[in-house]
Structure formats: C-alpha cells, structure tokens
Design an enzyme around this catalytic site. Structure first.
Site, PDB file in Angstrom:
ATOM      1  N   PHE D  62       8.940  71.259 -39.580  1.00 15.34           N
ATOM      2  CA  PHE D  62       8.409  70.864 -40.889  1.00 15.34           C
ATOM      3  C   PHE D  62       9.158  69.618 -41.325  1.00 15.34           C
ATOM      4  CE2 PHE D  62       7.988  75.352 -40.241  1.00 15.34           C
ATOM      5  CZ  PHE D  62       6.740  75.685 -40.761  1.00 15.34           C
ATOM      6  N   GLU D  63       8.411  68.587 -41.724  1.00 16.56           N
ATOM      7  CA  GLU D  63       9.024  67.271 -41.856  1.00 16.56           C
ATOM      8  C   GLU D  63      10.111  67.176 -42.919  1.00 16.56           C
ATOM      9  OE1 GLU D  63       5.878  64.420 -43.617  1.00 16.56           O
ATOM     10  OE2 GLU D  63       4.755  66.024 -42.685  1.00 16.56           O
ATOM     11  N   SER D  64      10.110  68.082 -43.876  1.00 19.17           N
ATOM     12  CA  SER D  64      11.154  68.051 -44.899  1.00 19.17           C
ATOM     13  C   SER D  64      12.532  68.333 -44.321  1.00 19.17           C
ATOM     14  CB  SER D  64      10.859  69.094 -45.972  1.00 19.17           C
ATOM     15  OG  SER D  64      10.740  70.369 -45.372  1.00 19.17           O
TER      16      SER D  64
END
Lengths: 265, 286, 286, 265
Positions: D62-64
C-alpha cells in the site's frame, strides 16, 4: 571564546597533555545551541567537553545515524558504540543525518587528515600517485561531505612538515581549493575551514586569499619550531597570541568524558 | 556484495569469515565503512574491487592489507572506487528506488570526481547561473549481508540503533542474507511493523548466528571488542602476521560456532546483560 | 505549507481548522493526499495554490470545493501543481537532503509533464541509448504541520504506523509544528530513539492537541470517522452547503477543545481502547 | 485462472452483485507469490479475496507505507486505517514502498479511473481543458507511478460510453500511449495494462498495436450493450467468452473480507 589567561607559569610541563589541549581547543570552537557534525575519535570527546562547559545546548550529529544532546557516558571508540546510542535523541540512517548536512542545516563539522595544504584542503586518501600510491590512506568517510556542506569546518591534526604541505597530493575534502573564491566557484556551500587545531598551534584563514595563517601558539611551543614543522612559508595573523591553556572546568569536563584516559598519553 | 552498511556496528563478520574460508575470489566488496571486515577479505586474497568510502581499522587507523594491496599489489592488486559516505548513500538510494542517478553537491571540489570515473560532473539544469552538480549513478549490488537483532524464520527482522545505509543497500541488492542474533516467533516481529527495516518478502536467506557482528557491536546485544581490533592492527602489520592471524581466527576455525567457542569468556564479557527497554507503542485498531 | 504527509492517517485537521478560523489567505497547500483537509481550505477561501497528487474525499470520491475552484474559480481560482505520489516524494526528499533535483522515471508518459512546468524532461547521461528521465526539482515548504502519537515538551516525537512522506516533508520544511496526541516525559522518547521520525532540535512548536487528526485515524489512538467524511461529502455538494458545514464545524467552534466537546460521544467511540503493544527493544549498553 | 463454469442458470439475477463479480475477477488476476501494489477501495478487497483463495502467498503493498501478508480483518475505507496496520509485515514510508515499484520489484498494480482510452491510458485528472476543465477530478495519487513501473497493470472501472473513450483528455497514468511500442519508447518499464475489468466485461490488449479488445462478457450482459457503452469501435479477441461467475469459495472469501457489505449494493 577562549577563557581569560590564567597567571603565567614556566613553559615546561603543563598539567595537561597536548592531546587534551587539542580537544579543549576544539571544544571552544563549538558555540552554544549549534548543530555540530561530530566525526570519530577526538571530536567526539571535544563535543562532550563543549556540551559540559560553555555549550550545554549544542546538538551532536554522528554520520552513522545518531543524534545526541547529552554526551554519552564513558569513552567512545566509534560513533556506533552502544553508549552513544543509549538515550540518544535520534538513532536513524546515514541519509537522514548526512542529508541534514547536505541540506545546509549544520553549523559546523569536524574533520582530521593526514595532509593539509595552505588553502585548507585535506588529503586522507592517497599520498603520491592515485594509481600507484606511496601510501594508501583509509579514505574519506564522510569528510568531503562535511567539508563541502557544513557552515564551517573545524580541522584537527598533528603538526609535522610532511603533513602541513604546500599542496596536497589528492583533495579528499575541499578547503579553499586554489584560494580566493575558488571554493564558491566550485559550487561548495559554507565558509570552509575556519580553524586548524594542531598539536603545536592554531591556524586560521586570513585575508582575501583565504590562506591559512598562524593564529596562536600552544604554551611551550615556539614560532621557529612551528615554522620548521610547516611545509609552506607560514605567515602569522597580526594579533598572533598564545593558545589559552585548559581551564579547571574544561579539564574536569574532559576527565568526565575520558574516564579511561585514552587521550591522556 | 555489501558486507555491512551500518558503518561501525552490526558488521556481518561471520559472513566475512565464511567468504574467506570458502576461498572466494574476485569479489567487489561494497561497504561505506565496515571497520576491519574489508581489510580481512583483501588480505585473504578474496577481493578484486573495493567500492566504499573508508577502509581501515577504526581503533587503529590504517588497514594494513588495504595499504599493501593498493601500494604494492599484495596479495593482489585491487581496483578502488572512491565515494564519500553521502555519495555512496545516494548511489544505494538510487539503486534501491529505481532512480538512474542522483545529483549530489557534497563531493564537489573533491578529487573523488577524478579518481571515480563512475561519477559525472554536470550543471544544474534548473539554475540560470552556472551551478555544478556531481551525478552519482545507481549502485545495485548482487547480494547484501546484514546483521539484525531479531528475525522470524521468514526474514522479517527488527533492527534498532543507528542503521547507516543498511536499508538502502539491502533494498538495492538483488539478494539479501540476514544474520539474526535471535530467531523469534513471527508474532514478535508483527507486534511492531514500524521497527522492520527490511521486510521478509525481500529476504533470500535467514541464518541464526549469535554475535555474527563480533568484534563490532550490536545495540542491546553485544559490546564492541576494542582489544580485538587493537590486536588485529598490531598483528597484521606484516603479511606474515596477517596470515598467522587469519589462520588462527578464520581459516582454522570451522564455523562461527567454533569461533564463539574459541572466544569463550572474552565473548561472554561482551554480552550485554542490562535491560533498557523501549516504551511500548500501541497498534490496537479498536 | 505541508498539511499532512502521511496520506490518509495522522492528518493535522486541527491546524486546518485553525487556519480557516484565522482567515488565512493565499496559502500554497502542499500535501500528497490529505483526504478532505485541502478541500476544506479551498472552500474557505484560504488557498491560492495546491501542490500535490490527489485532492478529494477518500470515502466519497470528489472534493466538491476543489472541483468548484478548478472548474469555475469559486470561491477563488487556484493554481494546481500536479505530481504523482512518488514524484512529490522525490521532490520532498531532494528538498530535505540538499539535492537540487531528482531524476524520476515513474512519471514518464504522464501528462503531469505537461501540466506541471516545474518538471523538466531530459536524457539519462549515463545511457548510450536514448533514455528519458523526468527531473523533479527540490520542494522546500515554509512550514510543515504533523500529528504524532507522543512527543516530549521539546518536540522529540514518536510516530508509528505508516508515515507516507512525513519525514521527508518535515525535514524539507523551514519550520515544523508538532501536534502531539500526548505529551510525555523526555525519558519515554529517549527510551526508543529509533522510533523518532523528526528530532526535537528541528521542531519549532509543540502543541498538545488530542485527536488533532479527527476525522482521520491515528494508529493506536483514534479510529477513522467514516461517517464524518460521508456527511462532509453530502453536505458540501453546493457552496452554500459547504459554508453551512464550515460554520458549524470550524468557524463557529472557538478551538479544538470545543470541537472535541462538540463531537462528544461520537469522538469517544473512535477512541482506541484496546492494547496491542510492541515487543520491547533493549538499548542497554552494558 | 478462472475456475470452471458452474451449471448454467437463467441469466436473470445472479446471487452476487456486479461489484462483487468485479472484485472477484480482479482477485483472479493476482498470482500466488506475487507482490501486488494495492490501491484504495475495491482493489484492497480483491487482494484480500485472492490471498484467501488461490494466492495465499501474495504480498500486498500500500503506497502510504504498509505491506501486509494476511489481509486485514474487517472492511477498510483507506489503506491507512488502523486494521490495515495492526499485524502488518511492514509499516514504513511512501518512498520505501513506492521505491520498490520504481525499482521494478512489483509484479502487478491496481488502478482505476474516470476515463480510459483504447490504448489503456487513464485519466483521473482533468476532463476538458487543463486550464479550464469541465470536470476537475481528484488527481493521480500514485497511479502514474504504478502504471509506469509495475510489471503489469490491472485496471478496474465502470463501463460507460463517456468513460471508455477514443482518446482521454489527459493521460494521468500511461497505458500504451499511442499504441504499438510507444510505451517502451517513452522510457516506461513493465508490460502496461494487461486487463481492464468493468461492470460489464473484461478487456485485454491484443495484437501488435496493443489496442484494448473485448475478452469476456459478464453473465447477464450482451455484446451489443457493451459496444453501445464503449466510446470506440471495440473489437473482440478471437476466443471471446463469458466471465466465469464467482465460485463458492470466492464468495465466502469476499464475505469474510467485506463484513459490512460495502460492496454488496
């Protein structure tokens, strides 16, 4: 600021070692509240002394990824030793710490060297030819980064003719390069070397050429001796004086940091 | 290969020793600073190239084998790729995160630009005035060895204390070998995912090797063996001295278990017995 | 200014509200993604420029104020600087660590190269073949607001869970304002220096603001208030609706303490009561 | 691989919603052991279904700054929600995660969009003119990075004539650009969009031009309806078939992930 000179004593054997005087002279270069890039070995101790004396709010940064407010308890051999990490303000990566330097957030940094020249360029890489060196030194570590990017540079090294040379064989860490404004033209940040602390004297850049000049002589040493041990025609600043010997609080702080007497020899 | 990227702690000496025992040759050893690890490998004839910022002995100064190899080609000539700590950091960063190169200002003015032909000088295209930058290309090692305080059997690892370039160097590498001081249940690692530096899905091998870092320190586990570094410095002044030292401490020692046994009480004195625990972080979601 | 850089958690909504109450104007709001925070500021007329990758409502989709400002200049026209998440990350990274720009490949082919004139297209000078790269210049915000789980009174802070670009954006900023969910003794922070994301010496102000992130979540402290986002989406479809919402929840609320009181039981239901503690890390040196 | 078709039923109302079929079709695109870049909303659920069915060793990024092995317990509204972080494999920064993508370490990524064109280019930024847009969409997030750098791209979106267009107004996330080898010439990594899952059908690139072709029709939908709702002259692959409806295990997995029934409507 150096403390006021104590009553004069015979210049024989003072109650401190030369190494101790060098550490204390280095500590005096740290101003309160500054963020200081602390190299290995001697500067770690100098930072500790400064923090315990006149610079209680200095912040010490170690390139491996450590930031400390309080100096570590006990002698450090390397910046990565456990005592330097216990109770640290920050333990992180090299990029986070050296990036602050590269980002212009660091007031001063310490480096040492095997060779320095009259424009404050430092060699810790190759003596002689790069491809067939007479002596291969360990190399740069983070010194070029510190020399290039800290607001000012504090240099500590031994004072011998073959170390203080007209021109270094290899610029590991840039000082004023060819002198004058060569440093700025090369794209370097910061004011460059502002002091060279040796075991005999203190040198500082002087005049528009930014050539290193003799600024003060350590107690027990002479101008002739210093000139003999410098590899270029060393000039002096107009107000050449004597380096103030360690004060009582400075020596107390040093002994608290250097419990094992590593720097007493 | 990357052999230690935390500078002076968590150096994977157990891997250094094993590479020497296996008689590896022609290695390109990459390490910003790994105290005497690189010097050992050079002396043992394992090394063709050194990529790094510093090779020596932090307690003693010079690395005698490094000197001999560079000055007189003993035991074999080596090619040296000079970097500063920050510029090798940026090379790893670029390698880890898919950037072809990074423009760096902190090695301007240094002769590193002359002795390392990988680095190019250019102008900042965003500046109207001339503004030099040094372009450092991505560095992508084949394999990285790293020492961690604890790992689960899948390579999910916890590291604490300063980490130098461990994360960037490991992610840049094709393969990662974890030397874990302790193997724990996956739940221990999963209890604190923010303390993971390298996730297990990128790890190719996990080895349980207590004190793999000796004589370097590992935070909260092992103190630095200062005396060991001094002895190494003294005994390796001459090539014969190094060969003697290397026989005694590496070649004639079958594995790291035997090395630990040989150290015996000396190692036990370095074991950290105190406890200075971190305050807990709560990850509950409800 | 950076208002939240962790993407969808730890968004400093308390600072967003206060900027609106103070009637700030002409802000350049920088946030990769900050859920409805940017949309609120735009609707309240505080914003001249938006630098980011995404402005909307993660639960609802569109940000109505952002749409209106871009489509019809209501309440005022805004200049939009488009980035992708990775390229704005590289811009912060460059700003934080003194790099003039970063060559990025991940926005090649995107019209971001057309709509953001800050970014230049160039060729990789290390490649013999044509190999395009996008040069993303450093981004150096004036101030960054960030939410942390706990801080001491000097700004030394612990953050855990995913952090997005919090570290790079904060270090790139000239000034840092910490909104701490809890203020703890310095010893608590010092017990775990590896959990520090931003050290206190770089922090300009520390504010004790529990639930400063509401309606966004804060790991281990506050759940996300999904309903609040849905209500915002529904009520702000028309400009009048936004003004009504903004009056009720921001302008007519004197401060964050009053905001928390107004939320009352709704906020208490979001408080995380469970405990899922991290395994301790030992930092002892002896 | 789609599971084998269950016994045929009247094409009226199946026991799953269109959204559920889309999620399950998306889940089928994930291979076991792959590292998958999971966007927000629908793809998070698809990843969870894949992991619980045929891809137990998939890794979700997940890019966060989150990596998970096990899907989170309970419905996620955003990738940063607490349940997605508790028991994660890694919680870190965006650069560490998106850097893996940029470094070519990610097998596949999910993205959605408001507009897609026949070469798989996606627009989530501006409808109409950039300087005076008819509709300002939320923007890119990390979608361009995923589209540029993942080994392959899985696209999920609604099938309407104004969404599937001849040419997008703005390429937020590149597909095959002008088709053929334009993508490689632009310096992009990876194979580009390999599947577009809509609420009516599945499209895949076909032939040397890499134009999106109709690959399968969801149960209950017709070719005519799909052609009517596509903004370009949509061609079909030679072996056009029907999308396999959800299997029992797939639906069980989906209901375990989507406890609140968010996707049932």
């Amino acid at each position: 600021m150096p403390p006021s000179k104590p009553p004069s004593k015979p210049p024989s054997k003072p109650e401190y070692s030369t190494q101790e005087l060098m550490i204390i002279a280095a500590a005096r270069e740290i101003k309160d509240g500054e963020r200081i890039f602390v190299g290995m070995r001697l500067p770690i101790t100098a930072y500790g002394v400064a923090r315990l004396t006149h610079a209680p709010n200095a912040v010490g940064l170690f390139e491996s990824g450590v930031v400390r407010y309080e100096p570590a308890e006990g002698m450090l051999y390397t910046m990565c030793d456990g005592p330097n990490q216990l109770g640290a303000a920050w333990t992180t990566g090299l990029i986070q710490i050296m990036g602050l330097l590269s980002g212009g957030r660091i007031h001063a940094g310490f480096i040492g060297g095997a060779e320095i020249d009259r424009f404050g360029n430092i060699n810790t890489s190759y003596i002689g030819d790069i491809d067939a060196p007479k002596v291969k030194l360990p190399g740069s570590g983070g010194a070029p980064d510190i020399a290039a990017m800290a607001e000012r540079l504090i240099i500590v090294m031994n004072h011998q003719k073959h170390r203080l040379v007209e021109r270094v064989d290899y610029i590991t860490s840039p000082g004023f390069l060819d002198g004058g404004d060569a440093r700025a033209r090369a794209g370097l940040a910061g004011a460059g070397p502002q002091v060279v602390i040796t075991d005999r004297a203190i040198l500082r850049p002087f005049g528009p050429e930014n050539e290193l000049h003799l600024a003060s002589i350590h107690p027990g040493h002479t101008l002739d001796e210093i000139l003999e041990n410098t590899g270029w025609a060393l000039k002096s600043v107009p107000d050449l004086g004597e380096t103030a010997p360690p004060s009582e609080p400075e020596m107390t702080a040093l002994h608290r940091i250097d419990k094992e007497g590593f720097w007493r020899g | 290969m990357v052999l230690g990227a935390a500078l002076e702690n968590a150096i994977p000496f157990a891997a250094t020793h094993e590479l020497i025992r296996q008689g590896r040759r022609d290695l390109n050893v990459i390490a910003p600073i790994s105290d005497i690890s690189t010097d050992m490998l050079i002396g043992a004839g394992c090394v063709a190239e050194v990529t790094g910022a510093w090779v020596g002995n932090v307690s003693g100064g010079m690395g005698h084998n490094y000197r001999r190899a560079a000055e007189s080609g003993q035991p074999n000539p080596i090619k040296i790729w000079d970097y500063s700590n920050f510029s090798i950091g940026m090379a790893f960063f670029a390698g880890a995160y898919g950037l072809p190169y990074i423009p760096v200002k902190s090695i301007l003015g240094s002769d590193i630009l002359k002795s390392n032909s990988r680095i190019k000088l250019a102008q900042n295209p965003f500046s109207d005035e001339p503004e030099p930058v040094a372009l450092v290309p991505a560095l992508k090692p084949d394999v990285a060895f790293l020492v961690v305080q604890r790992s689960d059997r899948f390579g999910n690892s916890h590291i604490w204390g300063s980490t130098g370039l461990t994360q960037e160097a490991s992610i840049a590498a094709d393969r990662i070998v974890v030397l874990a001081d302790e193997i724990v249940e996956p739940e221990v690692i999963a209890s604190d995912p923010s303390r993971v530096l390298i996730p297990g899905f990128g790890v190719n091998a996990v080895c349980h090797v207590p004190a793999a870092c000796h004589p370097a320190p590992l935070i909260g586990r092992w103190k630095r063996d200062h005396a060991f570094f001094h002895v190494y410095h003294k005994e390796t002044r001459e090539p014969e001295g190094f060969q003697r030292w290397c026989g005694e401490w590496v070649r004639d020692v079958p594995d790291h278990e035997a090395y630990r046994a040989k150290l015996g009480g000396q190692l036990e004195e370095l074991r950290i017995r105190g406890n200075a625990p971190s305050a807990p972080a709560n990850y509950a979601a409800e």
